[in-house]
Design a protein around this motif. Structure first.
Motif, PDB file in Angstrom:
ATOM      1  N   GLU A   1     -20.234  58.308  60.367  1.00  0.00           N
ATOM      2  CA  GLU A   1     -19.672  58.791  59.336  1.00  0.00           C
ATOM      3  C   GLU A   1     -18.175  59.473  59.901  1.00  0.00           C
ATOM      4  O   GLU A   1     -16.869  58.943  59.355  1.00  0.00           O
ATOM      5  N   PHE A   2     -18.127  59.993  60.926  1.00  0.00           N
ATOM      6  CA  PHE A   2     -16.923  60.501  61.573  1.00  0.00           C
ATOM      7  C   PHE A   2     -16.073  59.469  62.020  1.00  0.00           C
ATOM      8  O   PHE A   2     -14.739  59.512  62.037  1.00  0.00           O
TER       9      PHE A   2
ATOM     10  N   LEU B   1     -14.769  57.949  59.051  1.00  0.00           N
ATOM     11  CA  LEU B   1     -13.469  58.647  58.358  1.00  0.00           C
ATOM     12  C   LEU B   1     -12.134  58.743  59.292  1.00  0.00           C
ATOM     13  O   LEU B   1     -11.115  58.497  58.651  1.00  0.00           O
ATOM     14  N   CYS B   2     -12.590  58.677  60.384  1.00  0.00           N
ATOM     15  CA  CYS B   2     -11.182  58.565  61.472  1.00  0.00           C
ATOM     16  C   CYS B   2     -10.205  57.237  61.191  1.00  0.00           C
ATOM     17  O   CYS B   2      -9.008  57.259  60.994  1.00  0.00           O
TER      18      CYS B   2
ATOM     19  N   ALA C   1     -10.347  55.581  58.400  1.00  0.00           N
ATOM     20  CA  ALA C   1     -10.129  55.138  57.044  1.00  0.00           C
ATOM     21  C   ALA C   1      -8.456  54.940  56.838  1.00  0.00           C
ATOM     22  O   ALA C   1      -7.753  56.086  56.935  1.00  0.00           O
TER      23      ALA C   1
ATOM     24  N   ASN D   1      -5.085  61.675  59.868  1.00  0.00           N
ATOM     25  CA  ASN D   1      -6.355  61.173  59.490  1.00  0.00           C
ATOM     26  C   ASN D   1      -7.666  61.807  60.198  1.00  0.00           C
ATOM     27  O   ASN D   1      -8.635  62.149  59.549  1.00  0.00           O
TER      28      ASN D   1
ATOM     29  N   ALA E   1     -10.827  63.790  58.644  1.00  0.00           N
ATOM     30  CA  ALA E   1     -12.214  63.509  58.957  1.00  0.00           C
ATOM     31  C   ALA E   1     -12.903  64.798  59.515  1.00  0.00           C
ATOM     32  O   ALA E   1     -13.978  65.032  59.173  1.00  0.00           O
TER      33      ALA E   1
ATOM     34  N   LEU F   1     -13.886  67.005  56.865  1.00  0.00           N
ATOM     35  CA  LEU F   1     -14.969  66.570  55.991  1.00  0.00           C
ATOM     36  C   LEU F   1     -16.305  66.713  56.548  1.00  0.00           C
ATOM     37  O   LEU F   1     -17.190  67.187  55.985  1.00  0.00           O
TER      38      LEU F   1
END
Length: 172
Positions: free
Chosen positions: A128-129, A132-133, A135, A157, A161, A164
């Motif tokens: 997930e991390f 997210l980085c 994205a 970004n 991340a 979140l």
């Protein structure tokens, strides 16, 4: 193999002495190309420091690696060749992306063990991390639909991340 032999100034026979096939040559190339750029992700983190600082440093180092023009060029090459040689994609994935993801997982497992993050599945949180980085920056740059992201965008970004991840997994 002929093109590589011509480029390095040797013969195909000599090249085949070192690399029995193009897959082995490609694997050696990917390993060599990736060693120096992978170093910032290999550093051990002091898990007693701020989780936000640890994640931010790691995330920024990751994006600096991922967004290097030479890494983007290798990824594009692998994608273009993978239909003809699927084994090249497997080799690349094992040497590059799998190794990077393993490093993310190692970091998140350390943060779980130290009690810094509440994680039932460190591997999932690491993925997930990572995503997210990336994205909004990585895919458009990879495809060629945008210019190289600047450091300010990269940091923004990663900061988002980190926020979140801490919101989801942080100790409250």
């Amino acid at each position: 193999m002929a093109a590589v032999a011509a480029e390095v100034g040797g013969s195909k026979g000599t090249l085949y002495g070192y690399f029995p096939n193009k897959e082995d040559l490609f694997a050696a190339f990917i390993r060599e190309a990736g060693e120096d750029v992978f170093l910032p992700l290999q550093a051990e983190f002091d898990v007693s420091g701020s989780v936000a600082d640890i994640l931010k440093t790691f995330g920024v180092n990751y994006l600096k690696l991922l967004l290097k023009p030479e890494i983007i060029a290798i990824i594009r090459l692998v994608v273009s060749e993978s239909l003809r040689s699927p084994e090249l994609a497997d080799i690349f994935f094992d040497i590059g992306p799998r190794r990077v993801l393993d490093r993310f997982e190692h970091l998140f497992n350390d943060l779980k063990i130290s009690g810094r993050l509440k994680l039932s599945d460190p591997a999932r949180a690491a993925l997930e991390f990572k995503v997210l980085c990336e994205a909004g920056l990585y895919e458009p740059f990879l495809i060629g639909g945008r210019k190289h992201p600047g450091m300010q965008e990269v940091v923004a970004n990663v900061d988002a991340a980190v926020d979140l991840i801490q919101e989801r997994y942080g100790n409250r």
